[in-house]
Design an enzyme around this catalytic site. Structure first.
Site, PDB file in Angstrom:
ATOM      1  N   HIS A 360      20.643  29.792  64.665  1.00  0.00           N
ATOM      2  CA  HIS A 360      20.043  29.045  65.737  1.00  0.00           C
ATOM      3  C   HIS A 360      19.367  27.881  65.375  1.00  0.00           C
ATOM      4  O   HIS A 360      18.869  27.616  64.113  1.00  0.00           O
ATOM      5  CB  HIS A 360      19.248  30.043  66.773  1.00  0.00           C
ATOM      6  CG  HIS A 360      18.764  29.578  67.918  1.00  0.00           C
ATOM      7  ND1 HIS A 360      17.502  28.435  68.007  1.00  0.00           N
ATOM      8  CD2 HIS A 360      19.126  29.695  69.135  1.00  0.00           C
ATOM      9  CE1 HIS A 360      17.334  28.162  69.182  1.00  0.00           C
ATOM     10  NE2 HIS A 360      18.309  28.963  70.109  1.00  0.00           N
ATOM     11  N   ASP A 437      14.976  36.136  61.463  1.00  0.00           N
ATOM     12  CA  ASP A 437      15.043  35.820  62.796  1.00  0.00           C
ATOM     13  C   ASP A 437      15.554  37.019  63.812  1.00  0.00           C
ATOM     14  O   ASP A 437      16.744  37.316  63.658  1.00  0.00           O
ATOM     15  CB  ASP A 437      15.780  34.602  62.979  1.00  0.00           C
ATOM     16  CG  ASP A 437      15.803  33.980  64.700  1.00  0.00           C
ATOM     17  OD1 ASP A 437      15.280  35.010  65.507  1.00  0.00           O
ATOM     18  OD2 ASP A 437      16.408  32.946  64.753  1.00  0.00           O
ATOM     19  N   GLN A 440      17.667  37.830  68.485  1.00  0.00           N
ATOM     20  CA  GLN A 440      18.573  38.482  69.166  1.00  0.00           C
ATOM     21  C   GLN A 440      18.698  39.932  68.744  1.00  0.00           C
ATOM     22  O   GLN A 440      19.785  40.557  69.353  1.00  0.00           O
ATOM     23  CB  GLN A 440      20.138  37.784  68.785  1.00  0.00           C
ATOM     24  CG  GLN A 440      19.907  36.511  69.268  1.00  0.00           C
ATOM     25  CD  GLN A 440      19.970  36.497  70.972  1.00  0.00           C
ATOM     26  OE1 GLN A 440      20.074  37.254  71.609  1.00  0.00           O
ATOM     27  NE2 GLN A 440      19.720  35.266  71.551  1.00  0.00           N
ATOM     28  N   LYS A 463      13.069  37.819  75.561  1.00  0.00           N
ATOM     29  CA  LYS A 463      14.478  38.156  75.117  1.00  0.00           C
ATOM     30  C   LYS A 463      14.590  39.782  75.177  1.00  0.00           C
ATOM     31  O   LYS A 463      15.516  40.700  74.697  1.00  0.00           O
ATOM     32  CB  LYS A 463      15.023  37.808  73.839  1.00  0.00           C
ATOM     33  CG  LYS A 463      15.493  36.163  73.960  1.00  0.00           C
ATOM     34  CD  LYS A 463      16.100  35.602  72.679  1.00  0.00           C
ATOM     35  CE  LYS A 463      16.072  34.260  72.544  1.00  0.00           C
ATOM     36  NZ  LYS A 463      16.855  33.306  73.586  1.00  0.00           N
ATOM     37  N   CYS A 601      22.442  26.083  71.389  1.00  0.00           N
ATOM     38  CA  CYS A 601      21.656  25.785  70.135  1.00  0.00           C
ATOM     39  C   CYS A 601      22.133  26.445  68.972  1.00  0.00           C
ATOM     40  O   CYS A 601      21.288  26.742  68.079  1.00  0.00           O
ATOM     41  CB  CYS A 601      20.053  26.204  70.751  1.00  0.00           C
ATOM     42  SG  CYS A 601      19.475  25.433  71.641  1.00  0.00           S
TER      43      CYS A 601
END
Ligand code: PLP
Length: 643
Positions: A360, A437, A440, A463, A601
């Site tokens: 991202h 990261d 997600q 999220k 993104c």
């Protein structure tokens, strides 16, 4: 309303008529609003017929009568006739015991008893909570003899008697049957059914034929706010009832363009359960105060709730200590924090940072800016055509200059799940630090920082079914304490003089100013919710849902699925031949289906896959196979128009 009993033992005809008219006024418009029960007023022939019948009392042999006739030995009964249910059957028929409406009901009737075994009670005032209707009512299983609806109707028809709003030739039931028969409740055959693909065999749209529809099968477990931990432990990983879970999310009851909302934009943000909404409201109603600074009760409540939320994040990630959990605005801020503290402090010209091609922008731009500023080299792990990390190529990138590897655990654009543990191990072997990261991943799988062993991990609350504006940065405690502060001001200092400033240790060192207290507490509530459901159960259910959707999507010729990794989570990026992605998004929106279209993104990975943008439905545990069906059906409709 009450009726008087006249001297032939029957209710007063005027009272009955008034009562009937009250009833008729309450009926839908097509029914007559005024009737007369008087035989000499012929306003309503069928009502008149009934009235005539009632007035024949005393002249009819009970064994030979039509169903509405009253036997001659009827005794007056003291009924109040309040409410519904006025009919001859509520009258007391003395020792004959037989209901006048149901002349053949004697079989189950005990003449010695005040109550018939068929359930017709005598000498009781009508009670709306315990009604006894003369006209058989399938919704009321008491008060009626065991006659089938059919036999009642045929009996009435045989005797040329009809209920007031039946026609002679077709009873309500017959009309209803005919109407139902004309409704097509079946999907058509494969040739013209857009849902049917080329590989013959069962359709996947109905429970009994759907191998993946766990949400429709599993009615035996109650999840949502009402389950207890024991039940969940018992069923975790085996059953998941998404329909029930959905009910915990008020926004999922919204309609969009007159259609039930299907929220397929979960990779952008997730919806919030009632428990999260309530928790935030409770904070403002009962706890609102700044934290850590005052000696009063509300400051203590707010501080306790805020620190309890930190404990929840710690447990959720299986961190070793609460000191490893820093509240930030979200994943983006967490990455920026590491780049502008550890990165600024420790990276020098010639050093190398590795990111993956899947990232991202939030995990590219801060590193690229730092690289440009400091003369660092940014290197990229390539992916194969399915969007999977090429580990052997990654191995070639690692060298003594590698200072940091920053990568995503799940790609937001393709859904690829990366081999995180392996990537971390390889980086550490090369002496590099690692940032994961987790934006997600945390909502789809167990993320255990002690198992994965990164140096930092970031995620966003919104999220994870929590509020926006809050997220967490996990960092190894020693490392965090070595890092320079990010922002500075109140809250993060131990002591301030004009000569010298002493900082707090982590996490306060990185939480300058007044933080997002309410939403941190809301994030804690979201973690509670997800933990109750069980992250493994969520992952398993979503896996089946993703397989279900992928299989159906692949059946549509003209769809190009972008991102076909073996290990995927939640995301189905695609293009549809003949349509722009915006057109597809708008068509889906018309049906109430919310998907993201654009570059998400993540331009480098989309360009690697040969596209600039995609349509991106992304799933969560409150989505169902029915939601997927709505989505797929819309695509088939679009496809039919063009080719
Ligand atoms: N990383 C990934 C993989 C993402 O998908 C996103 C958001 O979509 C981010 C980082 C940035 O998250 P946020 O905007 O919540 O900071």
């Amino acid at each position: 309303m009450s009726t008087n009993i006249n001297n032939n033992g029957l209710p007063n005809i005027d009272d009955l008529q008034n009562l009937a008219n009250e009833l008729f006024k309450a009926l839908p418009n097509e029914f007559p609003k005024e009737i007369s029960l008087s035989p000499d007023k012929a306003e309503h022939p069928r009502a008149t017929k009934i009235a005539e019948t009632i007035l024949q009392t005393g002249h009819v042999d009970p064994l030979d009568q039509h169903p509405l006739a009253i036997p001659s030995n009827v005794q007056p009964a003291q009924h109040s006739f309040s409410g519904f249910g006025v009919s001859p059957s509520v009258l007391n028929y003395g020792n004959t015991g037989a209901s006048a409406l149901y002349p053949n009901a004697g079989a189950g009737f005990d003449p010695q008893s005040k109550n018939s075994s068929s359930g017709v009670q005598e000498n009781h005032d009508l009670n709306i909570n315990d009604p006894h209707t003369g006209f058989h009512d399938i919704n009321l299983n008491n008060g009626s003899p065991q006659l089938s609806e059919e036999s009642i109707f045929s009996s009435l028809l045989l005797n040329n008697q009809y209920l007031p709003f039946q026609t002679q030739n077709s009873s309500f039931e017959i009309e209803l049957q005919a109407a139902l028969a004309s409704v097509d409740t079946q999907f058509k055959k494969r040739d013209d059914n857009p849902f049917n693909g080329n590989d013959s065999g069962a359709s996947y749209y109905f429970l009994e034929q759907n191998p993946f529809a766990f949400d429709r099968r599993s009615t035996d477990i109650v999840v949502g706010n009402s389950f207890d931990a024991k039940e969940i432990n018992l069923y975790k990983g085996h059953h998941f009832n998404a329909e029930l879970v959905k009910k915990d999310f008020p926004i999922l009851r919204e309609t969009v363009n007159g259609k039930p909302l299907v929220w397929f934009d979960n990779a952008a943000t997730t919806q919030k359960p009632q428990s999260v909404i309530d928790r935030i409201a409770y904070f403002y109603e009962h706890e609102n105060s700044n934290i850590h600074r005052a000696a009063h009760e509300l400051a203590a409540r707010a501080s306790d709730a805020y620190e309890a939320a930190r404990e929840k994040v710690k447990a959720f990630l299986n961190a070793s200590s609460v000191n490893e959990i820093v509240f930030v605005r979200g994943a983006t801020e967490g990455i920026n924090l590491v780049a502008s503290t550890w990165g600024e402090q420790n990276l020098n010209s010639g050093d190398e940072i590795i990111v993956s091609n899947l990232e991202h922008h939030a995990n590219i731009v801060p590193w690229k800016r730092l690289a440009d500023k400091k003369g660092l080299k940014l290197r990229v792990i390539p992916v194969d055509d399915d969007g999977q990390i090429l580990l052997d190529e990654y191995a070639k990138l690692l060298n003594s200059k590698t200072r940091l590897v920053a990568f995503t655990q799940v790609s937001n654009a393709l859904g690829t799940v990366t081999p995180a543990k392996k990537i971390v191990e390889m980086a550490h072997a090369a002496g590099a630090k690692v940032l994961i990261d987790g934006a997600q991943s945390v909502s789809h799988m167990k993320v255990d920082v002690q198992h994965l062993n990164p140096d930092w991990l970031v995620f966003s609350g919104h999220k994870l079914f929590g509020p926006t504006g809050i997220g967490a940065l996990y960092g190894k405690e020693d490392l965090l304490n070595e890092m320079q502060p990010y922002q500075s001001g109140g809250n993060m200092i131990q002591d301030v003089t004009f000569e010298e400033i002493k900082y707090h240790k982590a996490p306060n060192r990185f939480e300058a100013g007044t933080g997002n207290i309410a939403d941190a507490i809301g994030l804690g509530a979201a973690i509670d919710y997800v933990t109750k459901l069980g992250i493994e159960a969520i992952g398993q259910y979503e896996h089946y849902l993703l397989e279900y959707a992928t299989r159906l999507l692949k059946e549509i010729s003209g769809v190009r699925l972008i991102g076909t990794a073996k290990d995927k989570a939640s995301v189905l990026s695609f293009n549809l031949q003949g349509y722009s992605n915006d057109q597809v998004g708008q068509a889906l929106n018309k049906e109430g289906v919310a998907v993201r279209t654009g570059h998400h993104c993540a331009q480098p990975i989309l360009r690697r896959m040969g596209v600039e943008t995609t349509v991106r439905p992304s799933l969560a545990f409150y989505n169902t196979t029915q939601d997927v069906d709505t989505f797929i059906k819309t695509l088939w409709e679009l496809k039919k128009v063009k080719f």
